[in-house]
Design a protein around this motif. Structure first.
Motif, PDB file in Angstrom:
ATOM      1  N   TYR A   4     -63.655  -0.755  66.104  1.00  0.00           N
ATOM      2  CA  TYR A   4     -62.574  -1.009  65.158  1.00  0.00           C
ATOM      3  C   TYR A   4     -61.848   0.299  64.844  1.00  0.00           C
ATOM      4  CZ  TYR A   4     -65.828  -4.862  64.285  1.00  0.00           C
ATOM      5  OH  TYR A   4     -66.681  -5.922  64.436  1.00  0.00           O
ATOM      6  N   ASP A  64     -59.078   1.574  61.785  1.00  0.00           N
ATOM      7  CA  ASP A  64     -58.363   1.115  60.585  1.00  0.00           C
ATOM      8  C   ASP A  64     -56.969   1.717  60.500  1.00  0.00           C
ATOM      9  OD1 ASP A  64     -58.426   3.617  59.222  1.00  0.00           O
ATOM     10  OD2 ASP A  64     -60.335   3.145  58.275  1.00  0.00           O
ATOM     11  N   ASN A  65     -56.253   1.306  59.475  1.00  0.00           N
ATOM     12  CA  ASN A  65     -54.857   1.720  59.302  1.00  0.00           C
ATOM     13  C   ASN A  65     -54.672   2.671  58.123  1.00  0.00           C
ATOM     14  OD1 ASN A  65     -55.257  -0.028  57.155  1.00  0.00           O
ATOM     15  ND2 ASN A  65     -53.435  -1.246  57.514  1.00  0.00           N
ATOM     16  N   MET A  66     -55.690   3.468  57.813  1.00  0.00           N
ATOM     17  CA  MET A  66     -55.585   4.349  56.658  1.00  0.00           C
ATOM     18  C   MET A  66     -54.398   5.311  56.776  1.00  0.00           C
ATOM     19  SD  MET A  66     -58.368   6.702  54.720  1.00  0.00           S
ATOM     20  CE  MET A  66     -58.336   8.188  55.660  1.00  0.00           C
ATOM     21  N   ARG A  67     -54.282   6.011  57.901  1.00  0.00           N
ATOM     22  CA  ARG A  67     -53.163   6.922  58.188  1.00  0.00           C
ATOM     23  C   ARG A  67     -52.933   7.936  57.068  1.00  0.00           C
ATOM     24  NH1 ARG A  67     -48.249   5.446  59.218  1.00  0.00           N
ATOM     25  NH2 ARG A  67     -48.106   6.965  60.875  1.00  0.00           N
ATOM     26  N   SER A 124     -56.974   8.156  60.607  1.00  0.00           N
ATOM     27  CA  SER A 124     -57.609   6.859  60.382  1.00  0.00           C
ATOM     28  C   SER A 124     -59.062   6.949  60.841  1.00  0.00           C
ATOM     29  CB  SER A 124     -56.867   5.769  61.163  1.00  0.00           C
ATOM     30  OG  SER A 124     -55.526   5.667  60.713  1.00  0.00           O
ATOM     31  N   VAL A 157     -57.870  -2.952  62.272  1.00  0.00           N
ATOM     32  CA  VAL A 157     -58.241  -3.588  61.012  1.00  0.00           C
ATOM     33  C   VAL A 157     -57.592  -2.815  59.869  1.00  0.00           C
ATOM     34  CG1 VAL A 157     -60.454  -4.506  61.860  1.00  0.00           C
ATOM     35  CG2 VAL A 157     -60.386  -2.241  60.806  1.00  0.00           C
ATOM     36  N   THR A 158     -57.507  -3.450  58.721  1.00  0.00           N
ATOM     37  CA  THR A 158     -57.026  -2.742  57.538  1.00  0.00           C
ATOM     38  C   THR A 158     -58.142  -1.838  57.030  1.00  0.00           C
ATOM     39  OG1 THR A 158     -57.806  -4.405  55.980  1.00  0.00           O
ATOM     40  CG2 THR A 158     -55.572  -4.718  56.901  1.00  0.00           C
ATOM     41  N   LEU A 159     -57.777  -0.905  56.161  1.00  0.00           N
ATOM     42  CA  LEU A 159     -58.795  -0.052  55.545  1.00  0.00           C
ATOM     43  C   LEU A 159     -59.773  -0.899  54.747  1.00  0.00           C
ATOM     44  CD1 LEU A 159     -60.019   2.681  54.898  1.00  0.00           C
ATOM     45  CD2 LEU A 159     -58.319   2.927  53.066  1.00  0.00           C
ATOM     46  N   GLN A 160     -59.276  -1.917  54.077  1.00  0.00           N
ATOM     47  CA  GLN A 160     -60.153  -2.804  53.298  1.00  0.00           C
ATOM     48  C   GLN A 160     -61.144  -3.535  54.208  1.00  0.00           C
ATOM     49  OE1 GLN A 160     -56.770  -2.686  53.076  1.00  0.00           O
ATOM     50  NE2 GLN A 160     -56.539  -1.748  51.059  1.00  0.00           N
ATOM     51  N   GLU A 161     -60.682  -3.972  55.368  1.00  0.00           N
ATOM     52  CA  GLU A 161     -61.582  -4.633  56.316  1.00  0.00           C
ATOM     53  C   GLU A 161     -62.629  -3.660  56.842  1.00  0.00           C
ATOM     54  OE1 GLU A 161     -58.735  -8.111  58.202  1.00  0.00           O
ATOM     55  OE2 GLU A 161     -58.418  -6.033  58.848  1.00  0.00           O
TER      56      GLU A 161
END
Length: 94
Positions: free
Chosen positions: A4, A6-9, A22, A75-79
């Motif tokens: 995975y 994530d999209n934190m960026r 990320s 995935v999103t950061l939350q995911e």
């Protein structure tokens, strides 16, 4: 098993590299380091080694995009946080 990204960026400067960062993580440590090898990441760059539930690599946008092209699931950061929490709970139960 899955890798995975994530999209934190989060904007940050690490050494001489100024980029958006990320997290790259996976279901297992073995899968994570194997995928990191394919991305050209050094194994010594792993974050939280020895703590399988929170091990990850920090990756720049360029590496994030490459990871997705190579099959990592975005995935999103939350995911990503939910995945780490589930791994932590599974480790505690074991």
């Amino acid at each position: 098993m899955t890798v995975y990204v994530d999209n934190m960026r989060m904007p940050a400067t690490v050494g001489r590299i100024r980029a958006n960062w990320s997290h790259l993580t996976a279901d297992t440590t073995e899968e994570l380091v194997e995928f990191a090898d394919r991305l050209g990441l050094k194994r010594s760059w792993i974050q939280n080694p020895g703590h399988a539930w929170k091990e990850h690599f920090d990756v720049t946008d360029t590496k994030r995009e490459l990871a997705i092209r190579l099959g990592a699931q975005p995935v999103t950061l939350q995911e990503a946080c939910a995945l780490w929490a589930a791994k932590r709970e599974a480790a505690r139960a074991a």
